[in-house]
Design a protein around this motif. Sequence first.
Motif, PDB file in Angstrom:
ATOM      1  N   TYR A 272      26.915  14.699  30.241  1.00 50.03           N
ATOM      2  CA  TYR A 272      26.480  14.744  31.637  1.00 50.03           C
ATOM      3  C   TYR A 272      25.975  13.382  32.135  1.00 50.03           C
ATOM      4  O   TYR A 272      26.308  12.965  33.247  1.00 50.03           O
ATOM      5  N   MET A 275      28.117  10.705  33.850  1.00 49.11           N
ATOM      6  CA  MET A 275      28.781  10.990  35.128  1.00 49.11           C
ATOM      7  C   MET A 275      28.152  10.214  36.298  1.00 49.11           C
ATOM      8  O   MET A 275      26.937  10.127  36.416  1.00 49.11           O
ATOM      9  N   GLN A 276      29.012   9.646  37.138  1.00 51.15           N
ATOM     10  CA  GLN A 276      28.595   8.980  38.372  1.00 51.15           C
ATOM     11  C   GLN A 276      29.558   9.358  39.481  1.00 51.15           C
ATOM     12  O   GLN A 276      30.723   9.646  39.233  1.00 51.15           O
ATOM     13  N   GLY A 277      29.063   9.332  40.728  1.00 56.67           N
ATOM     14  CA  GLY A 277      29.944   9.638  41.852  1.00 56.67           C
ATOM     15  C   GLY A 277      29.177   9.726  43.148  1.00 56.67           C
ATOM     16  O   GLY A 277      28.153   9.065  43.321  1.00 56.67           O
ATOM     17  N   ASP A 280      31.189  14.346  46.065  1.00 63.96           N
ATOM     18  CA  ASP A 280      32.185  15.126  45.313  1.00 63.96           C
ATOM     19  C   ASP A 280      31.667  15.524  43.940  1.00 63.96           C
ATOM     20  O   ASP A 280      31.957  16.613  43.445  1.00 63.96           O
ATOM     21  N   LEU A 281      30.875  14.639  43.311  1.00 66.78           N
ATOM     22  CA  LEU A 281      30.324  14.974  42.000  1.00 66.78           C
ATOM     23  C   LEU A 281      29.331  16.127  42.115  1.00 66.78           C
ATOM     24  O   LEU A 281      29.320  17.028  41.263  1.00 66.78           O
ATOM     25  N   ARG A 284      31.337  19.228  42.408  1.00 66.02           N
ATOM     26  CA  ARG A 284      31.965  19.558  41.129  1.00 66.02           C
ATOM     27  C   ARG A 284      30.963  20.199  40.168  1.00 66.02           C
ATOM     28  O   ARG A 284      31.269  21.173  39.477  1.00 66.02           O
ATOM     29  N   ASN A 356      33.814   9.694  49.605  1.00 68.50           N
ATOM     30  CA  ASN A 356      32.448  10.016  49.186  1.00 68.50           C
ATOM     31  C   ASN A 356      31.462   8.883  49.407  1.00 68.50           C
ATOM     32  O   ASN A 356      30.267   9.060  49.285  1.00 68.50           O
TER      33      ASN A 356
END
Length: 514
Positions: A272, A275-277, A280-281, A284, A356
């Motif tokens: 976990y 994760m980057q974003g 949208d992340l 998700r 995004n």
Amino acid sequence: MFCIRACSGLVGCRTATRVRSLHSLPGITVAQIDEEVAKLLQLKAQLGGDDGKHQFVLKTAKGTRDYNPKQMAIREKVFNTIIGCFKRHGAETIDTPVFELKETLTGKYGEDSKLIYDLKDQGGELLSLRYDLTVPFARYLAMNKITNIKRYHIAKVYRRDNPAMTRGRYREFYQCDFDIAGQYDAMIPDAECLKIVHEILSELDLGDFRIKVNDRRILDGMFAVCGVPDDKFRTICSTVDKLDKLPWEEVKKEMVNEKGLSEEAADQIGEYVSMQGGMDLAERLLQDQKMSQSKQACAGLSDIKLLFSYLQLFQVTDKVVFDLSLARGLDYYTGIIYEAVLTQAGVAPVTTDAQNGAPSEESVSVGSVAGGGRYDGLVGMFDPKGRKVPCVGVSIGIERVFSIMEQKAEASAEKVRTTEVQVMVASAQKNLLEEKLKLITELWNAGIKAEVMYKKNPKLLSQLQHCEESGIPLVAILGEQELKDGVVKLRVVATREEVQLIHNTHTILDSCLT
């Protein structure tokens, strides 16, 4: 005095005895003897020489520094930029004592509590130097029963940390805080705090930067679904907070070997936190099989989505990234958290995901320059009835900013002015001190920043050279002929252009302003 002399003499005797005993040891080298003698002589110097005078070492305390006029001019410029932004957003300012009751600060900073400076007991109160400006602010709100305020506070704080002076990390340093306290609709104040960070870093022109955002509820939910026991949430959070300094393998090792977390749980966390974003992340993760099981995490993810929608309206999403590795180890955060980092120019070209508004390539971090978040429960910890005042805020890491600005100033040829003098009152001949003092008094009374040399008959060349060295733009020159004609000769230092003005404060004032 007698004690110092006695100790000094004793060290002298012991030096001779120690040298004789070293010579008698088998296999001892000359270098080892010299090293021992040097240590003893250093001790003697500290205690005082044969005359009994104490030998002072002139230095600043560890983790502190002095600032010369050029450095202070840079600091003042930075402060003015930051204060201007805070005021533009409607903040008022307060001040609090530099030390607090020890119990006020205890238990608010997690593992960083060991960095608090405790003061020696003075008259029955156990005191500590403030570690940050946030906890004193919460105490101030509770003590004065304030439920709504938008405030900024710029002051020094103290941390018993290992200093890294070249990276702008000290034991005594300034913090510049902006906080919004009060019950408001979700994410609107939080988005404004991020907008403020964006404005300040853009205006200071420090280089490319990124603002990482996360939410404590997402972290807690993630820990829960990964199998972290409830009583280990905070300590594991402190370990995750080290990911900006250490590689994942070392962080995982600390979780498993030092914190007692299972390797399986650590591996799930590792998936976990990579994760980057952007928005949208968050969408998700709301559909993620594990994360969707946590109500806490879902509430945090929904707020992240809302936050990004406001950030798009504020036109700052090009610099903001949702980063699950961001933890911020302070115990008092309850919701959104964020941190701004500078990135090395030219290391990784930055492109942006148009949908995004989040950076699509990883940049290399060269240091955190701002951080903050939401702390809805902190004020309630001080209120006798436990009444909560929701708060969100940001702190600018000003010392790191100063270090970068100083480096930029040294690298550029641009001269940094350390005064704001607009005009120098000078004389071309001798015996004109009285006339100069009369004129400069008129200028000061009219609000003009002016200066005169503290000599009765200074040479004109010396006065002009002082203007060039200090960056003073204008010189008002008095001479015998000018006094007869009732005029003042005004000279532009940079171009050496001269004009004659009527000997009148208003005409000189107009020239200074234009």
